[in-house]
Structure formats: structure tokens, C-alpha cells
Scaffold this motif. Sequence first.
Motif, PDB file in Angstrom:
ATOM      1  N   ILE A 187      -8.210  37.973  56.890  1.00 18.36           N
ATOM      2  CA  ILE A 187      -7.739  36.988  57.927  1.00 18.36           C
ATOM      3  C   ILE A 187      -8.705  35.728  57.741  1.00 18.36           C
ATOM      4  O   ILE A 187      -9.966  36.134  57.477  1.00 18.36           O
ATOM      5  N   SER A 188      -8.400  34.722  57.756  1.00 15.35           N
ATOM      6  CA  SER A 188      -9.325  33.377  57.367  1.00 15.35           C
ATOM      7  C   SER A 188      -8.604  32.430  58.638  1.00 15.35           C
ATOM      8  O   SER A 188      -7.636  32.303  58.747  1.00 15.35           O
ATOM      9  N   ASN A 207      -5.978  27.973  63.477  1.00 20.64           N
ATOM     10  CA  ASN A 207      -5.965  27.277  62.362  1.00 20.64           C
ATOM     11  C   ASN A 207      -6.084  28.444  61.178  1.00 20.64           C
ATOM     12  O   ASN A 207      -7.046  28.063  60.577  1.00 20.64           O
ATOM     13  N   GLY A 208      -5.301  29.375  60.995  1.00 18.27           N
ATOM     14  CA  GLY A 208      -5.858  30.262  60.080  1.00 18.27           C
ATOM     15  C   GLY A 208      -4.696  30.765  59.358  1.00 18.27           C
ATOM     16  O   GLY A 208      -3.495  30.411  59.498  1.00 18.27           O
ATOM     17  N   GLU A 209      -4.858  31.874  58.364  1.00 19.95           N
ATOM     18  CA  GLU A 209      -3.793  32.437  57.618  1.00 19.95           C
ATOM     19  C   GLU A 209      -4.257  34.038  57.687  1.00 19.95           C
ATOM     20  O   GLU A 209      -5.536  34.308  57.529  1.00 19.95           O
ATOM     21  N   TYR A 211      -3.500  37.788  55.512  1.00 20.83           N
ATOM     22  CA  TYR A 211      -2.844  38.397  54.157  1.00 20.83           C
ATOM     23  C   TYR A 211      -2.855  39.774  54.331  1.00 20.83           C
ATOM     24  O   TYR A 211      -3.995  40.447  54.865  1.00 20.83           O
ATOM     25  N   GLN A 220       2.250  37.521  53.874  1.00 19.96           N
ATOM     26  CA  GLN A 220       1.411  36.254  54.528  1.00 19.96           C
ATOM     27  C   GLN A 220       1.758  35.663  55.690  1.00 19.96           C
ATOM     28  O   GLN A 220       2.906  35.517  55.806  1.00 19.96           O
ATOM     29  N   ILE A 221       0.758  35.490  56.350  1.00 18.03           N
ATOM     30  CA  ILE A 221       1.479  34.668  57.874  1.00 18.03           C
ATOM     31  C   ILE A 221       0.406  33.211  58.110  1.00 18.03           C
ATOM     32  O   ILE A 221      -0.722  33.460  57.506  1.00 18.03           O
ATOM     33  N   ASN A 222       0.804  32.291  58.662  1.00 17.39           N
ATOM     34  CA  ASN A 222       0.116  31.184  58.730  1.00 17.39           C
ATOM     35  C   ASN A 222       0.141  31.154  60.588  1.00 17.39           C
ATOM     36  O   ASN A 222       1.232  31.557  61.160  1.00 17.39           O
TER      37      ASN A 222
END
Length: 341
Positions: A187-188, A207-209, A211, A220-222
Motif C-alpha cells: 500500500i502506498s 490518496n493512495g493505491e 496492490y 489493485q485498488i485506488n
Amino acid sequence: MKILQKYIINNLSVLFLSVFLPLFSIASVIFLIKLATYTAVVQLSIWEMTKMYIFVLPDVFFFTLPFSFFIAATLTLFKLSNDNEIIVLFSLGIHPNFIIKTLLKPAALLAVLLFLNFFVLYPHAKTLSKNFIAYKKSQAKFNLSASEFGHKFGPWLLYIGKDNPDDTFEDVFLFKKNKQDNEEVLISAKKAKIINETSLLRLKLTNGEGYSYSKDKFSQINFDTMYINSSLTTDLVKYETPLEYWQSDFDIGRKYKTFITDTLMSLFPMMSLFLAASIGIVHVRHNKGKAYLYMFLGIIVFYESIQLLWVPLFFYAIPTIAIVWLIGTYMIYRKTIVAKF
């Protein structure tokens, strides 16, 4: 006789302080170094470190007071022997038992204080220390900072790119590997903040993504906002009276060892009088170089006896060690002192 008793006690007091203060300083430094290891987990201010040190004072006293009294009593009698004052006392018909009775009063007082220290003060200090550390761990005041090294947040590995003055973080990365599913999660987030709600740590990501990948799938999710809960919670120890503390099942193994060890250490000032007299009352010309050796051997033998026997004998170690020690040191006292003087 009262003047003589006062004279002996005054000599004992001076030597006791001269022995106790260095031992207390050394023990304090050792405990402070041990307390400093907590800063690897939580942030502690100077005042909080001072509080932690106050919590361990009962332990510091127990590592210093009994042995300080034994050393001071031995050195007091050794000093009187060096000055030939002991020989003068015996020449005037004063029995060696008079010296034992004189030293018994401060020894008994110290034994009572030590018993109250470990039975009453120790539970309070130990509980406050454990609860304080648990509370600090539950707060969002961990040593999280931007660096080339990662941090731990529950099961997650956490990397922070930048920390801001308002306790927020930027360029945050989290990684976790699920061994059961053979899956890895990365996660970022651009921003992050730690929140403490009802003693549960939460990491708020903005505000991240995310994996998730394994051999069979990749996803993948936003997200705009994500919360990650830490498994760290505040587990406080509660008790109302010292007796309740000693009777509870919490940390029972350590309590057994502490109770047995500290009981014998509390009795040591009184139990050591015969040995102190046997070592301290000497013919200076013949035994001057052996007093210090015997003194430290006596301390080592007593302490190691507790460490070796408390497990196999359990609570029976208290009467066994006390009786054997008193009989053994009294026989030495009868042979070396009473028979000669």
C-alpha cells in the motif's frame, strides 16, 4: 553501655553511607541503561524517563541496601579492630554478644523497611511501570520518522518518506505478507496520520493505491481514505491492595521468584550479623588481608544459594536457607570469636 552502643552505631552510620551511595549510583546507572531500551519502542521525554526511574527505585534499593549494611557492619568492626578498640572492649569484660545485640537493632529496622518495600511499594511501582509502558505503546507517539529504515505498525512494515511538524507523514509505504494465503500486500499513500481512538491505534491513509498479488492473482485498488488498525491495545494491570497483587495469577512465575528472593534479602541484614562479626573482628597482624575476601565471598555464597535453591525447594527455600545460614554462620562465630575472646 548506651554510650558504647551509640559510638558503634555512629561508626556504622558513617560507613553505611560511604558504601551505600556508590552502590546506589552504580545500580541506578545500570537500571537507567535498561530503561533507555524502551526508547526504541516509544518516545519518552526526560520527565517520563524520570518517572520510569522512580518506578524502579524499589528494585534499586533491594539490590543495594542489604549488602550495603553487611559490608558496613563488617567494615565497622574491622575498623574498630584496626584501632585496637575491640581488644580494649573485650579486655574490659564485654562479651562479643554485646556487639551482636548492638547491631541487631539497626539490622531489624532495615529488615522491616525492606519487607515493606517489596511487599507494599514493589506492587505499586511494578504495576505503575507496566501500565505506563502499555499506555505509551497505545498512544500515537511512536518513534516514527522519515529515514532509510522501516518501522513496524502491527503486522505491517512501514516506510515513511517525510514527516511534518503537524504529526502527519508523506510518501508512506506499507508491506505485509500473508503466509497462509501466500499473498503479499503493498500500500502506498501520499499522506498518513496516526490516530488513537479508545486505546486502539489507527493509521489514516489519504490518496493512495493498494496492490495485492500472489502466484494466481493480482489486484489493485485506488482510495481516497483508508484506515489500518494496529493490534496494539492498552492492557492495564489492576489491583486494589498489595495482598491482592501477590495473590493474583498475573505474571505468577516472576512473583514467586520475587517473593522468595526478596524475603530472604529482607532478612539478610539480621542473618548476616554473625558472619559480619566473624569477619570484622580480627587480630590485625594475622588476618588483615583476608577480611575483604571473606566479606565478598559471603555475599556471593548467600546470593547464589537463593538463585540455585528457590526453584527446587520453592517456598521451602526461605526457611531452609535461613536456618542453614544462621547455623553455619553461628558456628563460625563461636569458633572464631567467642572461643578466642
